[in-house]
Motif scaffolding. Structure first.
Motif, PDB file in Angstrom:
ATOM      1  N   UNK B 131       0.794  -1.231   0.000  1.00  0.00           N
ATOM      2  CA  UNK B 131       0.000   0.000   0.000  1.00  0.00           C
ATOM      3  C   UNK B 131       0.827   1.283   0.000  1.00  0.00           C
ATOM      4  N   UNK B 132       2.138   1.179   0.078  1.00  0.00           N
ATOM      5  CA  UNK B 132       2.990   2.353  -0.050  1.00  0.00           C
ATOM      6  C   UNK B 132       2.877   3.315   1.112  1.00  0.00           C
ATOM      7  N   UNK B 133       3.543   4.427   0.940  1.00  0.00           N
ATOM      8  CA  UNK B 133       3.529   5.423   1.998  1.00  0.00           C
ATOM      9  C   UNK B 133       3.822   6.778   1.364  1.00  0.00           C
ATOM     10  N   UNK B 248      -6.584  13.309   3.131  1.00  0.00           N
ATOM     11  CA  UNK B 248      -5.718  12.529   4.013  1.00  0.00           C
ATOM     12  C   UNK B 248      -5.119  13.420   5.108  1.00  0.00           C
ATOM     13  N   UNK B 249      -4.706  14.621   4.722  1.00  0.00           N
ATOM     14  CA  UNK B 249      -4.065  15.553   5.650  1.00  0.00           C
ATOM     15  C   UNK B 249      -5.051  16.038   6.713  1.00  0.00           C
ATOM     16  N   UNK B 250      -6.230  16.457   6.245  1.00  0.00           N
ATOM     17  CA  UNK B 250      -7.169  17.075   7.180  1.00  0.00           C
ATOM     18  C   UNK B 250      -7.891  16.065   8.067  1.00  0.00           C
ATOM     19  N   UNK B 251      -8.089  14.855   7.558  1.00  0.00           N
ATOM     20  CA  UNK B 251      -8.859  13.867   8.338  1.00  0.00           C
ATOM     21  C   UNK B 251      -8.004  12.709   8.835  1.00  0.00           C
ATOM     22  N   UNK B 252      -6.693  12.863   8.718  1.00  0.00           N
ATOM     23  CA  UNK B 252      -5.758  11.835   9.178  1.00  0.00           C
ATOM     24  C   UNK B 252      -6.083  10.449   8.604  1.00  0.00           C
ATOM     25  N   UNK B 253      -6.271  10.431   7.288  1.00  0.00           N
ATOM     26  CA  UNK B 253      -6.582   9.163   6.611  1.00  0.00           C
ATOM     27  C   UNK B 253      -5.304   8.631   5.963  1.00  0.00           C
ATOM     28  N   UNK B 257      -5.034   5.056  -0.077  1.00  0.00           N
ATOM     29  CA  UNK B 257      -6.466   4.788  -0.234  1.00  0.00           C
ATOM     30  C   UNK B 257      -7.305   6.056  -0.404  1.00  0.00           C
ATOM     31  N   UNK B 258      -6.911   7.151   0.257  1.00  0.00           N
ATOM     32  CA  UNK B 258      -7.686   8.398   0.112  1.00  0.00           C
ATOM     33  C   UNK B 258      -7.636   8.880  -1.335  1.00  0.00           C
ATOM     34  N   UNK B 259      -6.455   8.802  -1.949  1.00  0.00           N
ATOM     35  CA  UNK B 259      -6.328   9.231  -3.357  1.00  0.00           C
ATOM     36  C   UNK B 259      -7.150   8.315  -4.260  1.00  0.00           C
TER      37      UNK B 259
END
Lengths: 247, 292
Positions: B131-133, B248-253, B257-259
């Motif tokens: 899933x990468x980082x 991802x940044x604002x909701x700590x996701x 997967x968010x993208x």
């Protein structure tokens, strides 16, 4: 040297079963030949063999005075991807591939040739239309226009008139006759007996093996047609090995 | 919260966000056009297969050199190309079709990859590879992603014509070449591998497929021609990348997967409301029609 396609004791097939069995003969330069026979007779397989898409089980296809890349082919529509989003003009421009390859410029002259080819097949004004929005008959005209652009000395047609109406058939047959007058060799797989009798001077009557090959009137004699109809389309899984093949 | 704080500040304030944005935008540019061709060639699931296929190569690279980007990349590239080659060859020389070849070799490849990583590494390592980082993209990973994407895009431009021809009439180039096997399909599959390898460090090998296929399939509902479809796919991929990062940044996701889910939302919207064959356009007949 006259161009010709020689079939030397050619056998083509699948899984060791012959679809075309020990066929010998010559397609002479400038000839107009119908390949006629029942379903499963090996007609399309023969074209694939001539095009080099199917290696022979035995025998050979020998090209004299021509190269394989000089052969142009009109496939059956089921072999195309009709939903592909491509303009009519682009589909016809494809015919310049042999001269231009992957990177050669398609300049104004070549585009004009493609537009003229569309005019020849009665599709003027269709240049920007999407191929996937056209009818089967119109798509067949596009394939004929592509052949015009290809300008090849030998043209192979696989059931070219199957998906089209009477008027389109008449127009495309006129084009085929023009090709013959220009000295091109045309080989067409056909199903319509009357069409063959009226328009094709030479016929190869095929029922896996050649039942006749020569002037149409003789090749399509009633007893030969009866013989062709009685051809068994099914393979015999337990058939003995062919004795004509080398051990 | 102002628009500036919502959209601009995260990228201005944090270098890791800028790098993540640049890497995912580059991936969108590289993967979009490839996805369009995969879809048009009815090979949409092939990308998925290849993403599984690169795993053992990455795993072997990881075993040999730890988290060394070049070695893992090379391993992934070799494994992906090997699976593509074997699948293509089995379709050409045996009775099975290409999709069956891919299904077979990707299964073998995936199992081998999971086995290698599980035996020698921990579950955390496996998750990283899968899933990468994206927020941990360093300069080397950024260069790799942008370099591979640029190369994939350039090669796509070079082989555009034969690819289009092959999509419409698959046997044409072989016939025009005198019956010889043509190289274009293999080059294209190599590009798919290259794009997926570019994406694995940033998004993981599985998530990278999402960024490749979802914008491409969504683009089908908005564009009529191949090139406009490619442009649409790139734009959708880029907006999905930027939006997904911000979510991802604002909701700590988790970012990958968010993208991909943002691209998925694009896809669902297109499926419903796309003017070129979307559900709405099919259900609601047009109010007017022309005389001819």
């Amino acid at each position: 040297m006259r161009r010709a396609i020689h079939l030397d004791n050619l056998t083509l097939g699948y899984e060791r079963h012959p679809a075309v069995h020990h066929l010998s003969g010559v397609f002479q330069e400038g000839s107009l030949t119908a390949v006629f026979g029942p379903n499963g007779a090996g007609k399309s397989t023969l074209l694939k063999g001539i095009l080099g898409l199917l290696p022979p089980l035995s025998g050979a296809v020998r090209l004299v005075g021509i190269q394989r890349r000089d052969l142009a082919f009109l496939p059956q529509q089921v072999e195309l991807e009709p939903d592909f989003p491509m303009s009519v003009l682009d589909a016809v421009l494809m015919g310049h591939w042999r001269r231009r390859g992957a990177w050669g410029a398609l300049d104004r002259e070549l585009r004009q040739q493609a537009v003229a080819a569309l005019e020849t097949v009665g599709l003027s004004g269709f240049e920007k239309r999407a191929v996937n929005a056209l009818s089967g008959g119109q798509r067949q005209r596009i394939l004929f226009a592509r052949l015009v652009v290809e300008d090849a000395p030998v043209i192979l047609l696989d059931e070219p008139f199957a998906p089209i109406d009477a008027q389109t058939t008449a127009d495309m047959l006129a084009l085929v006759h023009r090709w013959r007058e220009q000295g091109r060799t045309v080989i067409a797989v056909l199903h319509d007996l009357e069409q063959v009798q009226r328009h094709f001077p030479q016929t190869l009557l095929l029922a896996r093996r050649a039942l006749a090959w020569g002037p149409t009137e003789q090749a399509l004699a009633p007893e030969r047609l009866e013989q062709a109809r009685s051809m068994s389309a099914a393979w015999n899984d337990h058939a003995p090995w062919c004795r004509k093949d080398p051990p | 919260m102002t628009f500036h704080e919502l959209v601009v500040d995260p990228f201005v304030q944090f270098a890791f966000m800028r790098r993540a944005l640049a890497a995912s935008l580059a991936l969108g540019v590289g993967c979009g056009p490839i996805g369009v061709f995969l879809m048009l060639r009815r090979m949409s699931l092939m990308g998925d297969s290849l993403s599984h296929a690169i795993l053992p190569g990455v795993a072997v690279g990881f075993l040999l050199a730890g988290f060394s980007l070049p070695v893992m990349t090379l391993g992934g590239l070799v494994a992906g190309l090997l699976v593509a080659l074997l699948s293509g060859a089995s379709a050409r020389f045996t009775v099975i079709k290409e999709d069956a070849g891919f299904a077979a070799f990707q299964s073998i490849s995936l199992a081998a990859g999971v086995l290698i990583v599980s035996t020698k590494g921990g579950n955390v390592d496996l998750l990283h590879v899968l899933f990468g980082s994206v927020l941990a993209v360093d300069d080397a990973a950024l260069l790799l992603a942008t370099g591979c994407s640029s190369l994939a895009l350039l090669v796509m431009a070079v082989i555009y014509r034969p690819l289009v021809i092959q999509c419409f009439d698959p046997a044409y180039l072989r016939i025009a070449g005198g019956g010889r096997a043509d190289p274009w399909n293999m080059i294209f599959l190599a590009l798919v591998v290259l794009a997926l390898v570019a994406g694995f460090q940033v998004m993981g090998s599985l998530m990278a497929v999402g960024l490749m296929m979802l914008p491409a399939i969504a683009a089908r509902f908005w564009a009529r021609q191949v090139w406009t479809m490619m442009v649409a796919a790139v734009l959708i991929a880029m907006t999905a990348a930027a939006t997904g990062l911000l979510l991802s940044f604002h909701f700590s996701l988790p970012t990958g997967p968010a993208i991909v889910l943002t691209a998925g939302a694009w896809h669902l919207f297109s499926l419903l409301f796309g003017p070129r064959g979307g559900l709405w356009s099919r259900l609601k007949p047009p109010a007017r029609h022309r005389e001819n």
